[in-house]
Design an enzyme around this catalytic site. Structure first.
Site, PDB file in Angstrom:
ATOM      1  N   SER A   1      14.281  -4.509   8.439  1.00 37.62           N
ATOM      2  CA  SER A   1      14.457  -3.440   7.464  1.00 37.62           C
ATOM      3  C   SER A   1      14.977  -2.204   8.165  1.00 37.62           C
ATOM      4  O   SER A   1      14.726  -1.985   9.355  1.00 37.62           O
ATOM      5  CB  SER A   1      13.118  -3.115   6.788  1.00 37.62           C
ATOM      6  OG  SER A   1      13.218  -1.940   6.006  1.00 37.62           O
TER       7      SER A   1
ATOM      8  N   TYR B   1       3.770  -0.557   6.744  1.00 36.44           N
ATOM      9  CA  TYR B   1       4.993  -1.345   6.584  1.00 36.44           C
ATOM     10  C   TYR B   1       6.035  -0.975   7.640  1.00 36.44           C
ATOM     11  O   TYR B   1       6.614  -1.841   8.298  1.00 36.44           O
ATOM     12  CB  TYR B   1       5.563  -1.113   5.183  1.00 36.44           C
ATOM     13  CG  TYR B   1       6.834  -1.874   4.897  1.00 36.44           C
ATOM     14  CD1 TYR B   1       6.810  -3.232   4.616  1.00 36.44           C
ATOM     15  CD2 TYR B   1       8.069  -1.222   4.908  1.00 36.44           C
ATOM     16  CE1 TYR B   1       7.979  -3.933   4.350  1.00 36.44           C
ATOM     17  CE2 TYR B   1       9.238  -1.907   4.631  1.00 36.44           C
ATOM     18  CZ  TYR B   1       9.195  -3.260   4.359  1.00 36.44           C
ATOM     19  OH  TYR B   1      10.354  -3.957   4.104  1.00 36.44           O
TER      20      TYR B   1
END
Length: 706
Positions: free
Chosen positions: A583, A596
């Site tokens: 990501s 995260y």
């Protein structure tokens, strides 16, 4: 009321009068109907095997006169799935007139090109080599099949006499000869010399049957094959136990599958010496009966008799000498143990080629075995794609059936090696191979994409299949997995994929998924760590449970999947690709994202560490960094979207436009964009690249790696 189906126990009577009545008057439609019924029963013929035809009158567009036309399965077709566009249509008179210029066997291959001068329908499929075999016979409907029961008689040492005795002269006999123009003339001669026969047996090859209507031909074919099968059944056991009796006992199925899953990647590595091969495994009861028998050592080296079998299974199988319950845990030791067997097989094949080749023979092809037999365990087959590997296994089971029948009534005989070579390296077969489409970028590759039942993972898997790969679709949600499997079956067919229920936090599930890959396809080449979840909370609301879940799935899950993949890839010793879908959050600091974002950063650095370690194994490790891929994403179904919207002070429905607006390109990122990036890494153009990061985020300057 009498039901025709009750007459048959060895073949399937599938004719439906209601369906056939709808086709009345259209002989071509009835040909297709009959062909599809015959092709649906693998006891009659296998995939791509056999040929069917019909003759009917049609208007000649050049003269306006009625003329006789023959419709026949075109080159490379399959009668079970045959459609009109798979037929060749030829003028019968022109085809038969070719005998006036035929000069003998030396001109055989030249005659094939002349078939094109007999074409009636300019949109025809290319006529096959079987065309004259049907053309010179006068019957309106003809079936040429390769039923195991008939070939068992045709391949028996005294097959001609057995045919005469069994059918009382109602089935003719033509000795083995390679299909072609001369064989067509021989069939006509056999009929002329034996008027009133209902079919012809081709030595070592197959069966011709016929009728004046589609139904008569269909029924005649079933009846002849039923007689052959009844005869074999009545003789099983009379000469002694099948295949000389059982030599070893097979362990239970769970043991067979465990052994096969362990061994398959090693075998695949050996068979992929020239190019990546896809595998298939079966422990069908017919296979076990043969490979566990006393006669295995005598019969296996003989190879197959029918050319349709032989072309797909090679000159002979490789028989392993491993004990069925041997400890296979030492992969390197096992490779050392098996290597001499593969060396010997390649030497045998090279000697076969050198001994039998002609001046104009094509270059020697891959010398590795197609069929590998592991006594007690089962049959492995390896070929360019899953369908070809599966069909090779099916054809070898046909060959086993033939050997079983021939041995029961006489003695099995295979094609002489020179005849086998002449088929395998036939210039017409070589021309057919050269006409085949160029392999796609991922042909021969096996991919396991975690979390591939939806979103990014499904898009990656779909792209990989479109580019020639086979995939193991997986998810921890069984209903979502079933939906994805249905979609892939509809789009690509059964040979493109298999499925596994996979939770990347569970060791047993991970191992089962890789075992599934080994049993279905032989191993794995590409692993994409895509499974994920997202939790967006301010630091004070983040719980230890949230933290552990994120790190267990994203970081530990990536590590454990990679660890298991590396074990399998090292067994194969043909390199591999590991792609990690990370990501932009691995590089960009944002609000409400401690768990995260830090887990994504760990994923990214773990990828670098793996790349540094695995280069020596030719295993490449690369990263794709997406951002804001909302379409079909399970992540966005939960609280993540609300959390991100809250962090940015906007509404949930405004997120797609918000994410696009903050990029340099002002683009919404789709799952297909990530799939394309993955293909860039594994499609062959970046084989010398590892440890890289490719951003697919529309351009987020803060996420630039350098």
């Amino acid at each position: 009321m009498f039901d025709e189906r009750d007459r048959f126990k060895h073949v399937s009577y599938l004719w439906d009068e209601t369906e056939a009545a709808k086709l009345a008057g259209d002989e071509v439609a009835l040909l297709l109907y009959r062909s599809n019924l015959l092709g649906a029963d693998l006891r009659l013929t296998n995939y791509g095997g056999g040929n069917t035809s019909c003759k009917a009158n049609a208007i000649d567009p050049l003269t306006g006169q009625t003329t006789e036309i023959m419709w026949i399965k075109g080159s490379g077709g399959d009668i079970g799935t045959l459609k009109r566009n798979g037929l060749a249509a030829l003028y019968v008179d022109r085809l038969r007139a070719l005998k006036n210029i035929y000069k003998g066997l030396a001109q055989e291959d030249e005659m094939v090109a002349l078939f094109n001068h007999c074409i009636y329908d300019l949109n025809s499929k290319a006529p096959s080599i079987d065309t004259p075999l049907h053309g010179f016979l006068p019957f309106k409907h003809i079936d040429h099949l390769h039923p195991d029961a008939a070939i068992a008689i045709a391949a028996a040492k005294d097959g001609k006499q057995l045919t005469q005795d069994l059918f009382k002269g109602k089935i003719g006999w033509v000795d083995w000869q390679k299909p072609g123009f001369d064989l067509g003339l021989q069939l006509k001669q056999c009929l002329d010399e034996n008027p009133g026969i209902r079919g012809i047996m081709l030595g070592s090859h197959g069966l011709f049957t016929w009728g004046d209507t589609a139904y008569e031909s269909y029924l005649n074919t079933l009846e002849v094959i039923e007689i052959c099968a009844d005869y074999l059944e009545a003789n099983y056991g009379k000469k002694g136990p099948t295949f000389g009796g059982q030599k070893i006992a097979a362990p239970e199925q769970s043991v067979r599958e465990k052994q096969a899953a362990i061994l398959a990647p090693i075998l695949r590595g050996f068979c992929s010496a020239d190019r990546h091969m896809i595998g298939h495994f079966t422990d069908d009861v017919r296979v076990l009966e043969f490979i566990n028998s006393n006669d295995l050592a005598r019969l296996a080296p003989l190879g197959t008799s029918c050319p349709d079998h032989f072309l797909r299974t090679k000159i002979s199988p490789l028989v392993l000498t491993l004990d069925a319950e041997a400890d296979l845990s030492d992969a390197e030791g096992l490779k050392t143990l098996l290597a001499p067997a593969f060396v010997a097989y390649r030497e045998m094949y090279a000697d076969y080629y050198q001994t039998c080749k002609h001046e104009n023979s094509p270059a020697m092809r891959d010398a590795n075995p197609v069929i590998i037999l592991y006594p007690g365990i089962g049959l492995f087959s390896f070929s360019k794609d899953k369908q070809t590997a599966r069909v090779a296994a099916e054809f070898y089971i046909n060959a086993i059936n033939v050997m079983k029948g021939a041995e029961a009534i006489s003695a099995y005989t295979s094609l002489p090696r020179q005849e086998a070579f002449n088929i395998e390296y036939w210039l017409l077969e070589e021309a057919k191979l050269q006409r085949m489409p160029k392999p796609k970028a991922l042909t021969g590759k096996i991919a396991l994409v975690t979390g591939s039942a939806g979103g990014i993972g499904k898009a990656i898997s779909r792209k990989f299949v479109e580019e020639g790969a086979v995939v193991i679709i997986n998810d921890n949600d069984s209903s979502r997995l079933a939906q994805a499997a249905q979609e892939f079956s509809h789009l690509f067919g059964k040979d493109a994929y298999t499925t596994a229920l996979l939770d990347v936090t569970k060791n047993e599930a991970i191992q089962q998924a890789f075992d599934t890959a080994a049993l279905a396809f032989g191993g794995v080449d590409i692993v994409v760590n895509c499974a994920g979840l997202s939790i967006s909370k301010p630091i004070e609301e983040h719980t230890e449970k949230d933290w552990d879940l994120l790190y267990d799935v994203l970081v530990k899950g990536q590590f454990k999947i990679t660890q298991t993949a590396v074990i399998m890839m090292r067994k194969q010793a043909i390199g591999g690709d590991i792609l990690n879908i990370v990501s932009k959050n691995a590089l960009v600091s944002g609000p409400n994202n401690a768990g995260y974002g830090s887990a994504k950063a760990a994923q990214l650095h773990l990828s670098r560490l793996n790349a540094a370690e695995l280069g020596k194994d030719q295993i490449r490790v690369n990263v794709v960094n997406p951002d804001a891929v909302i379409s079909d994403s399970k992540i966005w179904e939960g609280d993540w979207a609300a959390g991100r919207a809250k962090a940015y002070g906007i509404k949930v429905e405004e997120l797609p436009a918000f994410y696009a607006k903050r990029t340099l390109l002002d683009k919404i990122i789709l799952p297909e964009d990530i799939a394309n990036a993955c293909l860039v890494f594994v499609g062959g153009l970046l084989n010398k690249s590892t440890g890289n990061v490719l951003n697919v985020d529309g351009g987020v300057a803060m996420a630039f790696v350098r």
